[in-house]
Motif scaffolding. Structure first.
Motif, short mmCIF file in Angstrom:
data_model
loop_
_atom_site.label_atom_id
_atom_site.label_comp_id
_atom_site.label_asym_id
_atom_site.label_seq_id
_atom_site.Cartn_x
_atom_site.Cartn_y
_atom_site.Cartn_z
N VAL A 20 0.86 -1.18 0.00
CA VAL A 20 0.00 0.00 0.00
C VAL A 20 0.89 1.23 0.00
O VAL A 20 1.78 1.35 0.84
CB VAL A 20 -0.92 0.03 1.24
N GLN A 21 0.65 2.11 -0.96
CA GLN A 21 1.35 3.39 -1.00
C GLN A 21 0.30 4.46 -1.24
O GLN A 21 -0.12 4.68 -2.37
CB GLN A 21 2.41 3.41 -2.09
N GLY A 22 -0.19 5.04 -0.13
CA GLY A 22 -1.29 5.98 -0.23
C GLY A 22 -2.55 5.24 -0.64
O GLY A 22 -2.91 4.24 -0.03
N ALA A 23 -3.18 5.70 -1.71
CA ALA A 23 -4.39 5.04 -2.21
C ALA A 23 -4.07 3.99 -3.27
O ALA A 23 -4.96 3.29 -3.74
CB ALA A 23 -5.35 6.08 -2.79
N ARG A 24 -2.81 3.86 -3.64
CA ARG A 24 -2.41 2.89 -4.66
C ARG A 24 -1.93 1.61 -3.99
O ARG A 24 -1.21 1.65 -2.99
CB ARG A 24 -1.31 3.45 -5.54
N VAL A 77 -6.34 1.22 -7.52
CA VAL A 77 -6.60 2.37 -6.65
C VAL A 77 -7.71 1.95 -5.68
O VAL A 77 -8.70 1.34 -6.09
CB VAL A 77 -7.04 3.60 -7.46
N ASP A 80 -13.43 3.86 -1.40
CA ASP A 80 -14.32 3.62 -0.26
C ASP A 80 -15.69 3.21 -0.80
O ASP A 80 -16.20 3.81 -1.75
CB ASP A 80 -14.43 4.90 0.56
N PRO A 96 -10.12 8.78 -4.23
CA PRO A 96 -9.42 7.61 -3.74
C PRO A 96 -9.58 7.48 -2.22
O PRO A 96 -9.86 8.45 -1.53
CB PRO A 96 -7.95 7.87 -4.09
N TYR A 97 -9.39 6.26 -1.73
CA TYR A 97 -9.45 5.99 -0.30
C TYR A 97 -8.02 5.83 0.21
O TYR A 97 -7.24 5.04 -0.33
CB TYR A 97 -10.24 4.70 -0.03
N TYR A 98 -7.70 6.57 1.26
CA TYR A 98 -6.38 6.48 1.90
C TYR A 98 -6.54 5.76 3.22
O TYR A 98 -7.13 6.29 4.15
CB TYR A 98 -5.78 7.88 2.11
N ASP A 100 -5.93 3.94 6.91
CA ASP A 100 -5.22 4.22 8.15
C ASP A 100 -3.97 3.35 8.19
O ASP A 100 -4.04 2.15 7.99
CB ASP A 100 -6.16 3.89 9.33
N GLN A 104 -2.70 -1.35 7.75
CA GLN A 104 -2.05 -1.89 6.57
C GLN A 104 -1.29 -3.16 6.91
O GLN A 104 -0.61 -3.23 7.90
CB GLN A 104 -1.10 -0.85 5.97
#
Length: 105
Positions: A20-24, A77, A80, A96-98, A100, A104
């Motif tokens: 997971v890197q941010g929303a990607r 991506v 939510d 995009p969903y970021y 918590d 992760q």
């Protein structure tokens, strides 16, 4: 657009988010559905309440490669589920969903 229910595959550990890197995200899928890999247009996988991310999310696939009959991998991506439903209903922005960081895996 295609939306596939992949809840069981995710909960059984066959469909896993590997980074997971941010929303990607990158993901791997043991025993993937060829239809999901070969569909044209937008393809989303509904993961349900993800044990890896702690939220109800969908993966909007950017790239999906099959590696023989047994597994596949790709990038996506995060979306939510509630935001996706509002986008379908009203046309509100599909952001995009970021996740918590604590959830992760």
């Amino acid at each position: 657009m295609w939306v596939f229910c992949a809840i069981n595959a995710h909960w059984e550990g066959k469909l896993r988010i590997t980074s997971v890197q941010g929303a990607r995200v990158t993901f791997s899928w043991k025993g993937p559905w060829k239809l999901a890999a070969n569909s044209y247009g937008r393809v989303l996988l509904d993961l349900g309440q993800s044990p890896q991310l702690g939220a109800h999310v969908l993966l909007e696939i950017d790239q999906f490669d099959l590696h023989g009959q047994d597994w596949g991998s790709g990038t996506a991506v995060l979306r939510d589920a509630q935001v996706f439903c509002r986008w379908m209903r009203d046309g509100t922005p599909l952001l995009p969903y970021y996740p918590d960081v604590a959830h992760q895996a």
